[in-house]
Design a protein around this motif. Structure first.
Motif, PDB file in Angstrom:
ATOM      1  N   PRO A   1       0.843  -1.203   0.000  1.00 55.82           N
ATOM      2  CA  PRO A   1       0.000   0.000   0.000  1.00 55.82           C
ATOM      3  C   PRO A   1       0.874   1.247   0.000  1.00 55.82           C
ATOM      4  O   PRO A   1       2.030   1.221   0.429  1.00 55.82           O
ATOM      5  CB  PRO A   1      -0.804  -0.129   1.299  1.00 55.82           C
ATOM      6  CG  PRO A   1       0.008  -1.022   2.171  1.00 55.82           C
ATOM      7  CD  PRO A   1       0.716  -1.979   1.245  1.00 55.82           C
ATOM      8  N   SER A   2       0.326   2.345  -0.465  1.00 51.82           N
ATOM      9  CA  SER A   2       1.106   3.576  -0.610  1.00 51.82           C
ATOM     10  C   SER A   2       1.657   4.076   0.717  1.00 51.82           C
ATOM     11  O   SER A   2       2.762   4.633   0.758  1.00 51.82           O
ATOM     12  CB  SER A   2       0.238   4.666  -1.246  1.00 51.82           C
ATOM     13  OG  SER A   2      -0.900   4.921  -0.448  1.00 51.82           O
ATOM     14  N   TYR A   3       0.911   3.860   1.830  1.00 53.11           N
ATOM     15  CA  TYR A   3       1.383   4.376   3.113  1.00 53.11           C
ATOM     16  C   TYR A   3       2.554   3.559   3.674  1.00 53.11           C
ATOM     17  O   TYR A   3       3.170   3.958   4.664  1.00 53.11           O
ATOM     18  CB  TYR A   3       0.239   4.457   4.141  1.00 53.11           C
ATOM     19  CG  TYR A   3      -0.408   3.137   4.505  1.00 53.11           C
ATOM     20  CD1 TYR A   3       0.106   2.337   5.507  1.00 53.11           C
ATOM     21  CD2 TYR A   3      -1.563   2.716   3.859  1.00 53.11           C
ATOM     22  CE1 TYR A   3      -0.490   1.129   5.841  1.00 53.11           C
ATOM     23  CE2 TYR A   3      -2.173   1.512   4.188  1.00 53.11           C
ATOM     24  CZ  TYR A   3      -1.631   0.734   5.173  1.00 53.11           C
ATOM     25  OH  TYR A   3      -2.229  -0.462   5.507  1.00 53.11           O
TER      26      TYR A   3
ATOM     27  N   VAL B   1      -2.366   8.983 -12.901  1.00 53.53           N
ATOM     28  CA  VAL B   1      -1.515   8.028 -12.197  1.00 53.53           C
ATOM     29  C   VAL B   1      -0.843   8.627 -10.963  1.00 53.53           C
ATOM     30  O   VAL B   1      -0.069   7.939 -10.293  1.00 53.53           O
ATOM     31  CB  VAL B   1      -0.419   7.460 -13.134  1.00 53.53           C
ATOM     32  CG1 VAL B   1      -1.041   6.638 -14.240  1.00 53.53           C
ATOM     33  CG2 VAL B   1       0.439   8.576 -13.718  1.00 53.53           C
ATOM     34  N   CYS B   2      -1.110   9.904 -10.656  1.00 53.22           N
ATOM     35  CA  CYS B   2      -0.400  10.530  -9.545  1.00 53.22           C
ATOM     36  C   CYS B   2      -0.855   9.968  -8.204  1.00 53.22           C
ATOM     37  O   CYS B   2      -2.032   9.693  -7.991  1.00 53.22           O
ATOM     38  CB  CYS B   2      -0.532  12.051  -9.589  1.00 53.22           C
ATOM     39  SG  CYS B   2      -2.014  12.717  -8.860  1.00 53.22           S
ATOM     40  N   ILE B   3       0.122   9.782  -7.332  1.00 52.48           N
ATOM     41  CA  ILE B   3      -0.112   9.134  -6.049  1.00 52.48           C
ATOM     42  C   ILE B   3      -1.135   9.911  -5.207  1.00 52.48           C
ATOM     43  O   ILE B   3      -2.039   9.314  -4.620  1.00 52.48           O
ATOM     44  CB  ILE B   3       1.208   9.006  -5.267  1.00 52.48           C
ATOM     45  CG1 ILE B   3       2.217   8.173  -6.075  1.00 52.48           C
ATOM     46  CG2 ILE B   3       0.955   8.364  -3.913  1.00 52.48           C
ATOM     47  CD1 ILE B   3       1.774   6.787  -6.388  1.00 52.48           C
TER      48      ILE B   3
ATOM     49  N   PRO C   1      -3.622   8.214   4.450  1.00 50.16           N
ATOM     50  CA  PRO C   1      -3.189   9.199   3.444  1.00 50.16           C
ATOM     51  C   PRO C   1      -2.121  10.148   3.979  1.00 50.16           C
ATOM     52  O   PRO C   1      -1.206  10.524   3.243  1.00 50.16           O
ATOM     53  CB  PRO C   1      -4.478   9.959   3.117  1.00 50.16           C
ATOM     54  CG  PRO C   1      -5.567   9.016   3.431  1.00 50.16           C
ATOM     55  CD  PRO C   1      -5.079   8.195   4.595  1.00 50.16           C
ATOM     56  N   PHE C   2      -2.214  10.505   5.267  1.00 49.95           N
ATOM     57  CA  PHE C   2      -1.229  11.401   5.867  1.00 49.95           C
ATOM     58  C   PHE C   2       0.157  10.767   5.837  1.00 49.95           C
ATOM     59  O   PHE C   2       1.133  11.400   5.432  1.00 49.95           O
ATOM     60  CB  PHE C   2      -1.654  11.714   7.309  1.00 49.95           C
ATOM     61  CG  PHE C   2      -0.666  12.570   8.066  1.00 49.95           C
ATOM     62  CD1 PHE C   2      -0.472  13.888   7.712  1.00 49.95           C
ATOM     63  CD2 PHE C   2       0.060  12.048   9.128  1.00 49.95           C
ATOM     64  CE1 PHE C   2       0.440  14.684   8.399  1.00 49.95           C
ATOM     65  CE2 PHE C   2       0.967  12.824   9.825  1.00 49.95           C
ATOM     66  CZ  PHE C   2       1.153  14.153   9.449  1.00 49.95           C
ATOM     67  N   ILE C   3       0.229   9.496   6.219  1.00 52.38           N
ATOM     68  CA  ILE C   3       1.517   8.786   6.211  1.00 52.38           C
ATOM     69  C   ILE C   3       2.056   8.672   4.784  1.00 52.38           C
ATOM     70  O   ILE C   3       3.236   8.911   4.526  1.00 52.38           O
ATOM     71  CB  ILE C   3       1.359   7.382   6.842  1.00 52.38           C
ATOM     72  CG1 ILE C   3       0.953   7.500   8.321  1.00 52.38           C
ATOM     73  CG2 ILE C   3       2.653   6.577   6.706  1.00 52.38           C
ATOM     74  CD1 ILE C   3       0.563   6.172   8.953  1.00 52.38           C
ATOM     75  N   ALA C   4       1.164   8.330   3.856  1.00 54.90           N
ATOM     76  CA  ALA C   4       1.580   8.184   2.458  1.00 54.90           C
ATOM     77  C   ALA C   4       2.101   9.498   1.893  1.00 54.90           C
ATOM     78  O   ALA C   4       3.134   9.538   1.209  1.00 54.90           O
ATOM     79  CB  ALA C   4       0.407   7.680   1.617  1.00 54.90           C
TER      80      ALA C   4
ATOM     81  N   ILE D   1       7.213  17.977   5.963  1.00 51.71           N
ATOM     82  CA  ILE D   1       6.211  17.748   7.006  1.00 51.71           C
ATOM     83  C   ILE D   1       5.243  18.935   7.086  1.00 51.71           C
ATOM     84  O   ILE D   1       4.044  18.769   7.333  1.00 51.71           O
ATOM     85  CB  ILE D   1       6.894  17.494   8.362  1.00 51.71           C
ATOM     86  CG1 ILE D   1       7.694  16.179   8.287  1.00 51.71           C
ATOM     87  CG2 ILE D   1       5.880  17.452   9.500  1.00 51.71           C
ATOM     88  CD1 ILE D   1       8.587  15.934   9.496  1.00 51.71           C
ATOM     89  N   ILE D   2       5.774  20.141   6.843  1.00 42.97           N
ATOM     90  CA  ILE D   2       4.910  21.326   6.824  1.00 42.97           C
ATOM     91  C   ILE D   2       4.075  21.344   5.552  1.00 42.97           C
ATOM     92  O   ILE D   2       2.865  21.584   5.580  1.00 42.97           O
ATOM     93  CB  ILE D   2       5.758  22.609   6.928  1.00 42.97           C
ATOM     94  CG1 ILE D   2       6.495  22.647   8.265  1.00 42.97           C
ATOM     95  CG2 ILE D   2       4.878  23.854   6.760  1.00 42.97           C
ATOM     96  CD1 ILE D   2       7.525  23.758   8.380  1.00 42.97           C
ATOM     97  N   ALA D   3       4.726  21.051   4.410  1.00 44.54           N
ATOM     98  CA  ALA D   3       4.036  21.103   3.124  1.00 44.54           C
ATOM     99  C   ALA D   3       2.919  20.071   3.021  1.00 44.54           C
ATOM    100  O   ALA D   3       1.927  20.301   2.325  1.00 44.54           O
ATOM    101  CB  ALA D   3       5.033  20.895   1.981  1.00 44.54           C
ATOM    102  N   VAL D   4       3.053  18.952   3.731  1.00 46.80           N
ATOM    103  CA  VAL D   4       2.036  17.910   3.645  1.00 46.80           C
ATOM    104  C   VAL D   4       0.694  18.376   4.207  1.00 46.80           C
ATOM    105  O   VAL D   4      -0.359  17.801   3.903  1.00 46.80           O
ATOM    106  CB  VAL D   4       2.507  16.624   4.376  1.00 46.80           C
ATOM    107  CG1 VAL D   4       2.317  16.753   5.890  1.00 46.80           C
ATOM    108  CG2 VAL D   4       1.755  15.394   3.862  1.00 46.80           C
TER     109      VAL D   4
END
Length: 531
Positions: A24-26, A481-483, A386-389, A59-62
């Motif tokens: 999985p992505s995460y 296809v973008c994550i 999603p946050f972790i990914a 981490i800020i940009a996420v």
């Protein structure tokens, strides 16, 4: 070796997410971020302060994409709990019983309009749950929504990928307008094919052939005004084109124009006009707030982007923390480097319009306090993976951008350009797609690769506006296809560990999109533009 190590993380990421028993992505994305970090320290010898600063900035940009995802989940959870989604399902399902009509109205025209107003993957996040509610398969809906959300993307979020994405190139307004005009023309030709590929995921070719007149009526209703507006404006083609297309599509479906007749199992009295109006109110507020806060002629956009410092403090070696009058939270000079990051609380489409709309609508729909807290709690819970990914994705992206002209991203771009030379027109859009794949944004792809595309065009004697238009088209088709978008729509639909399966099904339409873009650039663009 530099090229091999630069492209290795992307190849490894694709493999991990599409192999049998895919990760999985995460799980995959954080490990790929670690891989990029090791390559920087071991091979490129990047200063550890630079690496640490970029990890902190990530981490800020996420916060930007994750709060948008949270907002979209929150809005959809509210819609489900309040009964809005059920009413919309009944209404949209009762416009016409033909599934092709439902798919084109919701997955094409409605999503087209939402992309023009917001972007950030919200069209798929809003339209997909409605389609699932109508009985369509969730995995197929996710793939369908991603494929369909491509044509309008270059002018999404009021044209941000075009006017902001190419901002650092110091182009004049006429050049940006010509880029937008070429971009729209290429997308219009793609619109002859891409909606059919999206529909094929959901229904058979025979059903598509029977309803082909309505399909193209809906397509043209969006892309004709879209193209015409792009000739003089690069902010509103998708928003206005989508709104016109949605209106025409609904009217045509109501009159069964171009649609094969199917068994009418509709309940014409299922939803009253009053119920429809009330159910559309939250979405109407959402769109109205987005438009009002993004029209440059109104003062709200300037207020929300006011970067004038209101409060500032030094946080040791971490950096300078600032809050602006427009409530932009920034951390500058992170670890005494030039790296900075910020979060626009008011302008990012999260608090405004999603959270604000939900807070206004809760009392209007008489949602109990207990249900309201459940809505927020469940939305936070669904945002965890999603946050972790996304943390993994953004650390990977930021580190791949480190190094200026010698960065991993630029190394990939330059190698592609040097290999293809004057034939770069054939491949230009795919570089834009690569940018969107790992950044999750047409805007970021244009920011990242715009300079490479411009220098390549100048070195090979190709038209700079055409190559930049292909870059923008590539960033849009890369949305398939973008994550970020895959994670967003999967999270909203609650489909677990299906990211690799989704990519397998969206990659072929993306490749076909690039072929169409190259053919239009070679044979159609020269007929209309002086290049």
């Amino acid at each position: 070796m530099a090229f091999f190590l630069s492209i290795l993380p992307i190849i490894l990421l694709i493999y991990l997410m599409v192999k049998r028993n895919a990760w999985p992505s995460y799980v995959a994305l954080p490990w790929i971020a670690v891989c990029v970090l090791i390559i920087h320290l071991a091979f490129f010898g990047t200063n550890i302060a630079i690496v640490s600063a970029n990890v902190t900035a990530s981490i800020i940009a996420v916060q930007t994409p994750i709060t948008v995802i949270f907002g979209a989940i929150l809005f959809n959870r509210f819609s489900e709990v309040s009964g809005v989604t059920n009413t919309l399902r009944k209404w949209l399902g009762n416009i016409n019983p033909n599934p092709v009509a439902q798919l084109m109205i919701i997955g094409w025209a409605f999503a087209f309009m939402i992309e023009g107003a917001s972007g950030f993957g919200t069209p798929a996040a809003i339209a997909a749950p409605i389609l699932v509610g109508l009985g369509f398969n969730p995995i197929k809906v996710a793939v369908f929504a991603l494929i369909m959300n491509s044509v309008p993307v270059s002018f999404g979020a009021v044209g941000t990928p075009t006017w902001f994405g190419f901002g650092p190139l110091n182009l004049n307004d006429e050049q940006i307008l010509e880029i937008g005009s070429m971009t729209a023309l290429i997308h219009c030709f793609a619109a002859f094919v891409i909606p059919l590929l999206g529909l094929r995921i959901m229904v058979g070719w025979q059903e598509i052939r029977k309803n082909i007149l309505f399909i193209y009526l809906s397509v043209f209703a969006c892309v004709v005004p879209y193209f015409l507006i792009a000739q003089f404006n690069y902010e509103f083609p998708a928003l206005v084109g989508g709104a016109i297309g949605l209106l025409i599509s609904v009217l045509a479906a109501n009159r069964n124009i171009g649609l094969a007749r199917v068994e009418n199992n509709l309940d014409n009295n299922a939803v009253s006009f009053k119920e429809i109006s009330k159910a559309l109110l939250p979405t109407g507020m959402l769109i109205a707030i987005l438009i009002i806060t993004r029209i440059q002629q109104l003062p709200f956009k300037a207020w929300m982007n006011d970067a004038t410092t209101w409060f500032a403090v030094r946080i040791g070696s971490l950096g300078d923390f600032e809050i602006s009058r427009g409530l932009i939270f920034s951390l500058k000079n992170i670890f005494d480097t030039s790296v900075s990051a910020s979060y626009k609380l008011l302008y990012v489409p999260a608090f405004i319009p999603f959270i604000v709309t939900v807070l206004i609508a809760i009392p209007l729909f008489k949602v109990s306090f207990r249900n309201a807290t459940d809505i927020f709690g469940d939305s936070l819970k669904r945002s965890k993976n999603p946050f972790i990914a996304l943390i993994g994705a953004l650390i990977m992206v930021n580190l791949m951008l480190v190094g200026g002209e010698g960065s991993m991203v630029k190394t990939i771009g330059k190698t592609f350009a040097e290999t293809t030379g004057e034939h770069w027109t054939l491949f230009s859009s795919y570089l834009g797609a690569v940018g969107a794949f790992f950044s999750g944004s047409n805007t970021v792809s244009n920011l990242t690769f715009g300079s490479v595309q411009l220098s390549t065009a100048e070195l090979t004697g190709l038209s700079t506006t055409l190559i930049l238009a292909l870059q923008s088209v590539g960033g849009a088709m890369g949305n398939m296809v973008c994550i970020n978008n895959i994670v967003a729509v999967s999270s909203v639909l609650g489909t677990n560990n299906q990211e690799g399966n989704i990519i397998k099904q969206t990659v072929l339409p993306m490749i076909i999109y690039g072929i169409i873009a190259a053919l239009v650039a070679l044979f159609v663009i020269p007929l209309f533009y002086n290049i």
